[in-house]
Design a protein around this motif. Sequence first.
Motif, PDB file in Angstrom:
ATOM      1  N   HIS A  22       0.851  -1.200   0.000  1.00  0.00           N
ATOM      2  CA  HIS A  22       0.000   0.000   0.000  1.00  0.00           C
ATOM      3  C   HIS A  22       0.882   1.244   0.000  1.00  0.00           C
ATOM      4  CE1 HIS A  22      -3.906   2.098   1.530  1.00  0.00           C
ATOM      5  NE2 HIS A  22      -3.061   3.017   1.067  1.00  0.00           N
ATOM      6  N   HIS A  24       1.187   4.934  -2.391  1.00  0.00           N
ATOM      7  CA  HIS A  24       0.716   5.764  -3.507  1.00  0.00           C
ATOM      8  C   HIS A  24       1.932   6.405  -4.179  1.00  0.00           C
ATOM      9  CE1 HIS A  24      -3.544   5.713  -2.102  1.00  0.00           C
ATOM     10  NE2 HIS A  24      -2.959   5.548  -0.935  1.00  0.00           N
ATOM     11  N   HIS A 207      -9.584   1.510   0.072  1.00  0.00           N
ATOM     12  CA  HIS A 207      -9.511   2.289   1.313  1.00  0.00           C
ATOM     13  C   HIS A 207     -10.869   2.192   2.002  1.00  0.00           C
ATOM     14  CE1 HIS A 207      -5.949   3.815  -0.574  1.00  0.00           C
ATOM     15  NE2 HIS A 207      -5.663   4.578   0.460  1.00  0.00           N
ATOM     16  N   HIS A 230      -6.476   0.587   5.932  1.00  0.00           N
ATOM     17  CA  HIS A 230      -6.740   1.417   7.119  1.00  0.00           C
ATOM     18  C   HIS A 230      -7.770   0.858   8.109  1.00  0.00           C
ATOM     19  CE1 HIS A 230      -4.071   4.229   5.314  1.00  0.00           C
ATOM     20  NE2 HIS A 230      -4.883   4.550   4.331  1.00  0.00           N
ATOM     21  N   ASP A 285       1.783   3.692   3.062  1.00  0.00           N
ATOM     22  CA  ASP A 285       0.791   4.617   2.506  1.00  0.00           C
ATOM     23  C   ASP A 285       1.489   5.683   1.644  1.00  0.00           C
ATOM     24  OD1 ASP A 285      -1.752   5.412   1.983  1.00  0.00           O
ATOM     25  OD2 ASP A 285      -2.099   6.432   3.890  1.00  0.00           O
TER      26      ASP A 285
HETATM   27 ZN   LIG Z   1      -3.672   5.064   1.008  1.00  0.00          ZN
END
Ligand SMILES: [Zn+2]
Length: 353
Positions: A22, A24, A207, A230, A285
């Motif tokens: 995970h 981005h 998400h 999350h 993240d």
């Molecule tokens: Zn994320």
Amino acid sequence: MDPEAFVAHLPLCRALPKLELHAHLNGSIRSSTLLELAAEHSQNGAVSYPELVSIIEKEKRSLPETFKLFGLIRLVTTNHQVVTRITREVIEDFAAENIIYVELRTTPKNNPAVGMTKRSYMEAVMAGFNTDSIAFNRIYVRLILSIDRRETTEAAIETVRLAFDMRQEGCEIVGIDLSGDPAIGEWKTFLPALTLAREMGLPLALHCGEVHNPEEVKSILDFHPERLGHVCCLDDLEWQALLASKIPVEVCLTSNVATLTVPCVADHHFVELYKAKHPIVICTDDPGIFCTTLSREYALAASCLDLVSEEVVKLAKEAINLSFAEPQLKQTLHQLFDFSHLKQAPSLPIGAP
Ligand SMILES: [Zn+2]
């Protein structure tokens, strides 16, 4: 969390082979690159350069400063060359800290001003890792295409079709994500695209529960995606449903604390998930935005859960089964997790944090 235990775990966590599931693309940008790009944009008045420098130099950023960075990154990553450069650098940085496999997620974008379509955007991303660079010999890169919560149903479907078409053409695309501002958009807007993705055999990593939205969390759990990111803001009922579902959770400790969705790492819900033997995978993240690395996140998790070395290795290795890698690659990744290799204390690659 015991700071001494955290420091004690760091060497193993750096040396450990790791999988990042995970991350981005935009949120993983190097600070030095962001500063350089911002300097170019400040000349046309689009960016307040001194303000950016002050934000980047901070080790701990406030929530408004974090969102300012996201906005700025969107502003400076608008052309193909920049997208390719950022991708290359992000993967080099991951490889340098012994990440052996990454599922990098990004939102394909249309930008008519520079002749960018969603497809040409993705081609620019792929140009960033189809190179002969040495770093790329030791990391497997796969892509997850993100649907932004600001998008319409049609735009979301366009992304899913693009993912399917490019995968058919042999591109390294392994799944679909739903992300963006959790306060924007409704589940029903994205459901047709996500249903189509499922029909096309594309796994989903969505998400979920970034804000309190019980109706949407229930709908997502009922839809049963392959992975969830999350799951911070769940009521008791949804929490029980999550545990019963056994849907693997991507845990992003520093990100959740920085965005104030959990008060501190020690009170993070991943402790309960781990104790319940719920499948979890430690992720970053946005390492660039939140000033962290996957090694650091593992050390945080290990110190918080009071793990011994073997348990840290086991946690990292379990990520293989939660990844969207093809079966043959999973076998290869399992071979890279060799205890004897770790006992020989491998030398860290140059540039490792
Ligand atoms: Zn994320």
